[in-house]
Write a protein that holds these residues in place. Sequence first.
Motif, mmCIF file in Angstrom:
data_model
loop_
_atom_site.group_PDB
_atom_site.id
_atom_site.type_symbol
_atom_site.label_atom_id
_atom_site.label_comp_id
_atom_site.label_asym_id
_atom_site.label_seq_id
_atom_site.Cartn_x
_atom_site.Cartn_y
_atom_site.Cartn_z
ATOM 1 N N LEU A 62 0.819 -1.195 0.000
ATOM 2 C CA LEU A 62 0.000 0.000 0.000
ATOM 3 C C LEU A 62 0.862 1.258 0.000
ATOM 4 C CD1 LEU A 62 -2.812 -0.990 2.526
ATOM 5 C CD2 LEU A 62 -2.998 -0.784 0.052
ATOM 6 N N GLU A 63 1.951 1.256 0.768
ATOM 7 C CA GLU A 63 2.833 2.419 0.796
ATOM 8 C C GLU A 63 3.472 2.633 -0.563
ATOM 9 O OE1 GLU A 63 5.590 1.700 3.919
ATOM 10 O OE2 GLU A 63 4.091 1.927 5.485
ATOM 11 N N ASP A 64 3.899 1.552 -1.220
ATOM 12 C CA ASP A 64 4.543 1.668 -2.518
ATOM 13 C C ASP A 64 3.576 2.201 -3.577
ATOM 14 O OD1 ASP A 64 6.831 0.713 -1.411
ATOM 15 O OD2 ASP A 64 6.610 -1.333 -2.183
ATOM 16 N N GLU A 65 2.310 1.770 -3.513
ATOM 17 C CA GLU A 65 1.338 2.207 -4.506
ATOM 18 C C GLU A 65 1.064 3.697 -4.386
ATOM 19 O OE1 GLU A 65 -2.185 -0.103 -4.145
ATOM 20 O OE2 GLU A 65 -1.238 -1.934 -4.852
ATOM 21 N N GLY A 66 1.008 4.221 -3.174
ATOM 22 C CA GLY A 66 0.702 5.626 -2.978
ATOM 23 C C GLY A 66 1.794 6.546 -3.468
ATOM 24 N N SER A 67 3.037 6.142 -3.384
ATOM 25 C CA SER A 67 4.130 7.012 -3.770
ATOM 26 C C SER A 67 4.596 6.787 -5.203
ATOM 27 C CB SER A 67 5.306 6.787 -2.808
ATOM 28 O OG SER A 67 5.782 5.466 -2.942
ATOM 29 N N SER A 68 4.063 5.796 -5.863
ATOM 30 C CA SER A 68 4.534 5.494 -7.214
ATOM 31 C C SER A 68 3.967 6.487 -8.224
ATOM 32 C CB SER A 68 4.156 4.074 -7.610
ATOM 33 O OG SER A 68 2.763 3.973 -7.732
ATOM 34 N N GLU A 69 4.727 6.702 -9.282
ATOM 35 C CA GLU A 69 4.263 7.570 -10.343
ATOM 36 C C GLU A 69 3.342 6.787 -11.265
ATOM 37 O OE1 GLU A 69 6.958 9.974 -12.427
ATOM 38 O OE2 GLU A 69 8.218 10.343 -10.684
ATOM 39 N N LEU A 70 2.500 7.531 -11.978
ATOM 40 C CA LEU A 70 1.595 6.888 -12.923
ATOM 41 C C LEU A 70 2.401 6.338 -14.085
ATOM 42 C CD1 LEU A 70 -1.246 9.537 -12.968
ATOM 43 C CD2 LEU A 70 -1.269 7.322 -11.841
ATOM 44 N N LYS A 71 2.054 5.138 -14.488
ATOM 45 C CA LYS A 71 2.753 4.499 -15.599
ATOM 46 C C LYS A 71 1.758 4.231 -16.706
ATOM 47 C CE LYS A 71 6.147 2.419 -12.604
ATOM 48 N NZ LYS A 71 6.624 1.233 -11.965
ATOM 49 N N GLY A 72 2.191 4.463 -17.912
ATOM 50 C CA GLY A 72 1.336 4.203 -19.052
ATOM 51 C C GLY A 72 1.439 5.327 -20.064
ATOM 52 N N ALA A 73 0.697 5.181 -21.132
ATOM 53 C CA ALA A 73 0.717 6.173 -22.201
ATOM 54 C C ALA A 73 -0.106 7.389 -21.803
ATOM 55 C CB ALA A 73 0.163 5.554 -23.476
ATOM 56 N N VAL A 74 0.446 8.588 -22.029
ATOM 57 C CA VAL A 74 -0.277 9.827 -21.768
ATOM 58 C C VAL A 74 -0.974 10.236 -23.061
ATOM 59 C CG1 VAL A 74 -0.085 12.247 -21.074
ATOM 60 C CG2 VAL A 74 1.411 10.534 -20.045
ATOM 61 N N ILE A 75 -2.269 10.495 -22.937
ATOM 62 C CA ILE A 75 -3.046 10.869 -24.120
ATOM 63 C C ILE A 75 -3.633 12.264 -23.936
ATOM 64 C CG2 ILE A 75 -3.606 8.495 -24.718
ATOM 65 C CD1 ILE A 75 -6.402 9.031 -23.522
ATOM 66 N N ASP A 76 -4.065 12.870 -25.038
ATOM 67 C CA ASP A 76 -4.703 14.189 -25.004
ATOM 68 C C ASP A 76 -6.174 14.006 -24.662
ATOM 69 O OD1 ASP A 76 -2.362 15.467 -25.734
ATOM 70 O OD2 ASP A 76 -2.793 15.255 -27.870
ATOM 71 N N ARG A 77 -6.470 14.039 -23.390
ATOM 72 C CA ARG A 77 -7.850 13.921 -22.900
ATOM 73 C C ARG A 77 -7.973 14.864 -21.721
ATOM 74 N NH1 ARG A 77 -11.972 9.449 -22.702
ATOM 75 N NH2 ARG A 77 -13.198 9.845 -20.840
ATOM 76 N N ARG A 78 -9.035 15.618 -21.684
ATOM 77 C CA ARG A 78 -9.236 16.612 -20.625
ATOM 78 C C ARG A 78 -9.898 15.955 -19.418
ATOM 79 N NH1 ARG A 78 -8.874 21.950 -20.991
ATOM 80 N NH2 ARG A 78 -8.872 21.836 -23.261
ATOM 81 N N CYS A 79 -9.344 16.212 -18.255
ATOM 82 C CA CYS A 79 -9.894 15.682 -16.996
ATOM 83 C C CYS A 79 -11.217 16.380 -16.713
ATOM 84 C CB CYS A 79 -8.904 15.920 -15.855
ATOM 85 S SG CYS A 79 -9.525 15.433 -14.237
ATOM 86 N N SER A 80 -12.233 15.619 -16.353
ATOM 87 C CA SER A 80 -13.548 16.205 -16.089
ATOM 88 C C SER A 80 -13.618 16.884 -14.721
ATOM 89 C CB SER A 80 -14.637 15.138 -16.205
ATOM 90 O OG SER A 80 -14.404 14.106 -15.278
ATOM 91 N N ARG A 81 -12.610 16.675 -13.874
ATOM 92 C CA ARG A 81 -12.624 17.309 -12.561
ATOM 93 C C ARG A 81 -11.778 18.588 -12.530
ATOM 94 N NH1 ARG A 81 -10.947 14.226 -7.114
ATOM 95 N NH2 ARG A 81 -8.866 14.952 -7.618
ATOM 96 N N CYS A 82 -10.498 18.501 -12.953
ATOM 97 C CA CYS A 82 -9.621 19.682 -12.884
ATOM 98 C C CYS A 82 -9.482 20.394 -14.229
ATOM 99 C CB CYS A 82 -8.250 19.306 -12.337
ATOM 100 S SG CYS A 82 -7.222 18.344 -13.470
ATOM 101 N N HIS A 83 -10.006 19.807 -15.292
ATOM 102 C CA HIS A 83 -10.024 20.373 -16.645
ATOM 103 C C HIS A 83 -8.637 20.586 -17.242
ATOM 104 C CE1 HIS A 83 -14.303 20.779 -16.149
ATOM 105 N NE2 HIS A 83 -14.115 21.496 -15.051
ATOM 106 N N LYS A 84 -7.628 19.867 -16.740
ATOM 107 C CA LYS A 84 -6.291 19.940 -17.336
ATOM 108 C C LYS A 84 -6.154 18.840 -18.374
ATOM 109 C CE LYS A 84 -4.011 22.200 -13.535
ATOM 110 N NZ LYS A 84 -2.953 22.158 -12.561
ATOM 111 N N GLU A 85 -5.288 19.104 -19.327
ATOM 112 C CA GLU A 85 -5.078 18.167 -20.425
ATOM 113 C C GLU A 85 -4.034 17.123 -20.026
ATOM 114 O OE1 GLU A 85 -6.433 17.074 -24.076
ATOM 115 O OE2 GLU A 85 -6.973 18.995 -23.190
#
Length: 118
Positions: A62-85
């Motif tokens: 659980l500790e490792d999951e919380g501090s880990s960075e997101l892994k995967g492909a970054v796509i151009d999609r706008r977040c519906s909560r913070c509205h950042k791309e």
Amino acid sequence: MSCFGGDPNFCPECGNVLPLPGIQDVVRCPRCSFCIPVAEFSGLEIRSSVVFNPVEQSTLTLEDEGSSELKGAVIDRRCSRCHKEGMVYHTRQMRSADEGQTVFFTCISCRYQEKEDS
């Protein structure tokens, strides 16, 4: 002549775990049907334990999951909560095989998660 031996918890013929001695006068291996008289277990102490998901390991995970960075492909999609791309995505087959997969998106800014059934 037996291939396995030494430990009374295991069958001396096939190495399978033996059931605990009971009311019957023999202990029968469930795999190869080898029989051992119950008298051979007289005076022996047989212990067994099963440990599922030790607390130490699950806490570290659980500790490792919380501090880990997101892994995967970054796509151009706008977040519906913070509205950042920019969102990271991964897919899973959540329903039956003849239906589409589910796509999970995670915002790289606020880590908000949303899903889309395709």
